[in-house]
Design a protein around this motif. Structure first.
Motif, PDB file in Angstrom:
ATOM      1  N   CYS A  65      -3.183   0.734   1.276  1.00  0.00           N
ATOM      2  CA  CYS A  65      -3.153   2.160   0.964  1.00  0.00           C
ATOM      3  C   CYS A  65      -2.077   2.397  -0.088  1.00  0.00           C
ATOM      4  O   CYS A  65      -0.931   1.950   0.070  1.00  0.00           O
ATOM      5  CB  CYS A  65      -2.858   2.978   2.216  1.00  0.00           C
ATOM      6  N   GLU A  66      -2.446   3.092  -1.144  1.00  0.00           N
ATOM      7  CA  GLU A  66      -1.531   3.330  -2.260  1.00  0.00           C
ATOM      8  C   GLU A  66      -1.383   4.825  -2.503  1.00  0.00           C
ATOM      9  O   GLU A  66      -2.340   5.589  -2.377  1.00  0.00           O
ATOM     10  CB  GLU A  66      -2.093   2.671  -3.529  1.00  0.00           C
ATOM     11  N   ALA A  75      -8.611   5.146   7.858  1.00  0.00           N
ATOM     12  CA  ALA A  75      -8.544   3.726   7.504  1.00  0.00           C
ATOM     13  C   ALA A  75      -7.602   3.029   8.477  1.00  0.00           C
ATOM     14  O   ALA A  75      -6.810   3.675   9.169  1.00  0.00           O
ATOM     15  CB  ALA A  75      -8.044   3.546   6.071  1.00  0.00           C
ATOM     16  N   ARG A  76      -7.704   1.714   8.536  1.00  0.00           N
ATOM     17  CA  ARG A  76      -6.781   0.887   9.317  1.00  0.00           C
ATOM     18  C   ARG A  76      -5.997   0.070   8.302  1.00  0.00           C
ATOM     19  O   ARG A  76      -6.477  -0.950   7.788  1.00  0.00           O
ATOM     20  CB  ARG A  76      -7.560  -0.010  10.283  1.00  0.00           C
ATOM     21  N   VAL A  77      -4.791   0.518   7.985  1.00  0.00           N
ATOM     22  CA  VAL A  77      -4.054   0.034   6.825  1.00  0.00           C
ATOM     23  C   VAL A  77      -3.146  -1.137   7.195  1.00  0.00           C
ATOM     24  O   VAL A  77      -2.375  -1.075   8.156  1.00  0.00           O
ATOM     25  CB  VAL A  77      -3.222   1.171   6.205  1.00  0.00           C
ATOM     26  N   ASP A  78      -3.229  -2.205   6.403  1.00  0.00           N
ATOM     27  CA  ASP A  78      -2.400  -3.397   6.610  1.00  0.00           C
ATOM     28  C   ASP A  78      -1.174  -3.421   5.715  1.00  0.00           C
ATOM     29  O   ASP A  78      -0.178  -4.078   6.053  1.00  0.00           O
ATOM     30  CB  ASP A  78      -3.243  -4.649   6.343  1.00  0.00           C
ATOM     31  N   ARG A  86       1.493  11.194   8.025  1.00  0.00           N
ATOM     32  CA  ARG A  86       0.028  11.108   8.089  1.00  0.00           C
ATOM     33  C   ARG A  86      -0.447   9.726   7.668  1.00  0.00           C
ATOM     34  O   ARG A  86      -1.355   9.151   8.271  1.00  0.00           O
ATOM     35  CB  ARG A  86      -0.591  12.180   7.201  1.00  0.00           C
ATOM     36  N   LEU A  87       0.154   9.182   6.631  1.00  0.00           N
ATOM     37  CA  LEU A  87      -0.223   7.839   6.201  1.00  0.00           C
ATOM     38  C   LEU A  87       0.171   6.803   7.251  1.00  0.00           C
ATOM     39  O   LEU A  87      -0.561   5.838   7.495  1.00  0.00           O
ATOM     40  CB  LEU A  87       0.434   7.512   4.862  1.00  0.00           C
ATOM     41  N   GLY A  88       1.324   6.999   7.883  1.00  0.00           N
ATOM     42  CA  GLY A  88       1.777   6.070   8.902  1.00  0.00           C
ATOM     43  C   GLY A  88       0.851   6.003  10.096  1.00  0.00           C
ATOM     44  O   GLY A  88       0.733   4.960  10.748  1.00  0.00           O
ATOM     45  N   ARG A  89       0.153   7.096  10.397  1.00  0.00           N
ATOM     46  CA  ARG A  89      -0.790   7.112  11.520  1.00  0.00           C
ATOM     47  C   ARG A  89      -1.969   6.167  11.290  1.00  0.00           C
ATOM     48  O   ARG A  89      -2.673   5.808  12.234  1.00  0.00           O
ATOM     49  CB  ARG A  89      -1.319   8.527  11.751  1.00  0.00           C
TER      50      ARG A  89
END
Length: 618
Positions: free
Chosen positions: A63-64, A163-166, A189-192
């Motif tokens: 995620c960027e 998404a499931r972000v790595d 929100r991105l951390g979730r």
């Protein structure tokens, strides 16, 4: 227009005294071509332990924030290509509030894209979407690499991602100059979306950024930087945060073929999306071809002044159809464009809506009656809007092409009900025989899904779906010679008229509530001929008489709100729906197939979260 809608503001081009690309809006510079590639490698790739962390995995998602010229994506893609132990599928989701348009990206390619990345940049530019707000899915290397562009303000788009972000690449402009991108709410929100072992990296070493990241659930540290950066920040998901349930769960472990019930547009879209990902799929449906006599149909995006869910879904569906059907011949799918005519020249509602939405002219532009007539190659009644993405499709040929895949097996049978068998489901016929078994069943059989759910004891929890009903309708074929050869593009308004196919132009369509049968009729032909005449400047008497014209009749599955019902059933794990496509079967087919396939494989969703919620079965 809804106060929640914000048109996209494209990035402007400006150069400073050193020739660096500058954002006039934020007063900050994009990375210069001299150090951009090195910074990406040292800050974002090495800072996230790449390529080592993706090795041996089925999928890896990045995620960027801040896409810019795409340097980070291109470098990530190149590193993936160069790694023989790479993951099977690589995904990037990137938020960009002020994207460049395609022409600007092309103009900057030789001067501001690092030389080692320019060949990949050509592939990116070739797929670059029109600047429309929302999510845009791009695919490379036969779908093994995907880029999901989230175009819009960071706070809005961060809340819309699933998404499931790595790994995270945090690469916005300076926190001092662009604080919205580094807002703690955005980072939370991105951390979730983080997977339990997710990492992050950013060139920013600001204490405020590190503190916000800690509160968002990451252990962070400042490290010495390279390639022009004094320090960088790296981080890893904390143990307590990792214990929380991710927004997107892990991929479903499929022990046997997925069962898709229904072989129409919905079923074909789902089966094709799954087969492309290596899944074995069984498609089960009665023997008859639902669109066998359906000569041609249109796929046209919707414009609404408030850019409501239906309009956004149709726009996303149109873009996904172009991507997913690009390999098909022009005999099956042809991008003709659509002229959507105003209903009243004195009240140009479509053109007013288009002006308020500020969509790019390359996607939709206003046209006068004279301009519309020139585009259509025949005299039309009014002006309106020309939508470049409008398509003419041969429905049954499309279905057959999508289902013609080595991983898809077609079987004949009518499912009466589903029976739970532990973690699997059995599809049972009316005589009690088991037609198929599967861990995952997708009911894509239009209004028949309601009956299957009712017989399976699963409908009570779905009050809206329980109101789904079948709506009859027909289209009429008009000899092309009677129309001077017919229009060059789709012409739509109160009804539609399609370009010539095999000597005929299709006009439609009728909507009959409460019908017991759906059949070609003289009354239906009168209605369709009247609608066609209303689009044309020529008198209605120039059209042939109703009664003996060929055509096609079928059913539409419609539920309240006229949105589809797509997604998993919470009360029946393993059962999914792809139904209630109404008169938008072509618009929803590819998109909803991707929604289901992406969810089953823990990939980034191709739709915004509020749209996923709007179509969720209930």
């Amino acid at each position: 227009m809804s106060s929640s809608y914000l048109p996209l503001t494209p990035a402007a081009v400006a150069l400073d005294a050193q020739g660096r690309l500058v954002s006039p809006l934020y007063g900050d510079v994009y990375n210069s071509p001299a150090d951009a590639y090195g910074q990406t490698q040292t800050v974002f790739l090495q800072g996230n332990g790449l390529p080592g962390r993706w090795q041996g995995r089925a999928r890896f998602t990045v995620c960027e924030t801040g896409f810019g010229l795409g340097t980070n994506f291109l470098a990530l893609w190149q590193a993936w290509r160069a790694d023989p132990a790479r993951c099977a599928r690589l995904h990037m989701v990137s938020i960009e509030g002020h994207p460049f348009d395609r022409e600007t990206l092309q103009a900057l390619r030789d001067t501001h894209v690092p030389e080692p990345l320019r060949e990949l940049a050509d592939a990116l530019i070739a797929q670059w979407p029109p600047l429309l707000p929302g999510l845009h899915r791009l695919e490379f290397d036969d779908g093994a690499v995907t880029l999901t562009l989230a175009l819009g303000p960071a706070d809005r788009m961060a809340a819309q991602l699933r998404a499931r972000v790595d790994a995270y690449f945090l690469d916005g402009f300076s926190p001092r100059l662009n604080p919205q991108m580094w807002d703690e709410g955005v980072l939370r929100r991105l951390g979730r979306l983080a997977a339990p072992d997710a990492t992050l990296a950013t060139w920013s070493a600001a204490a405020s950024v590190r503190d916000a990241l800690r509160r968002a659930g990451f252990d962070v540290a400042r490290q010495p930087g390279e390639a022009g950066k004094w320090h960088i920040t790296v981080g890893r998901r904390t143990a307590w945060a990792a214990a929380q349930t991710p927004v997107v769960p892990e991929a479903v472990a499929l022990r046997q073929a997925v069962l898709v019930v229904g072989a129409g547009l919905a079923g074909a879209g789902v089966a094709h999306a799954l087969a492309r990902r290596g899944c074995d799929v069984v498609v089960l449906a009665p023997e008859s071809a639902a669109h066998g006599d359906h000569l041609a149909a249109a796929l046209t995006p919707v414009i609404a002044r408030d850019d409501n869910a239906r309009a956004r879904l149709s726009r996303a569906g149109s873009r996904m159809a172009q991507l997913r059907w690009a390999h098909l011949s022009a005999d099956i799918v042809r991008r003709t464009g659509t002229l959507q005519l105003e209903r009243d020249d004195a009240r140009p509602l479509l053109q007013d809506a288009l002006a308020a939405l500020a969509f790019p002219d390359s996607w939709a532009r206003p046209v006068t009656r004279e301009e519309a007539s020139a585009l259509a190659g025949m005299a039309l009644a009014r002006g309106g809007v020309f939508l470049a993405d409008g398509m003419q499709v041969r429905p049954q040929a499309l279905i057959d092409a999508l289902l013609d895949h080595p991983r898809i097996t077609r079987r004949v049978g009518r499912v009466e009900r589903l029976t739970s068998e532990g973690e699997a489901w059995a599809a049972v016929a009316a005589n009690g025989g088991v037609l198929a078994r599967a861990d995952v069943v997708v009911l894509a059989n239009a209004v028949g899904a309601r009956a299957v759910l009712a017989q399976s004891g699963l409908l009570e929890a779905l009050p809206r779906l329980a109101q789904m009903h079948a709506l009859a309708g027909e289209v009429t074929q008009i000899p092309a010679f009677a129309l001077g050869g017919g229009p060059r593009c789709v012409v739509a308004g109160e009804g539609y008229l399609l370009p010539e196919v095999d000597g005929w132009c299709v006009a439609g369509g009728t909507y009959v509530h409460g019908a017991e049968h759906s059949a070609v009729s003289e009354a239906g032909q009168l209605t369709n001929l009247g609608k066609a005449a209303g689009l044309l400047a020529a008198a209605e008497s120039s059209l042939p008489a109703a009664g003996a014209l060929p055509g096609w009749a079928g059913w539409r599955a419609v539920q309240p709100g006229r949105l589809p019902a797509v997604g998993a059933l919470a009360h029946a794990p393993g059962v999914w729906l792809a139904t209630a496509y109404a008169s938008r079967g072509l618009s929803w087919s590819a998109l909803m197939g991707e929604v289901i396939a992406a969810a089953l494989h823990a990939e980034p969703a191709p739709l915004e979260a509020d749209l996923l919620s709007a179509v969720a079965p209930r």
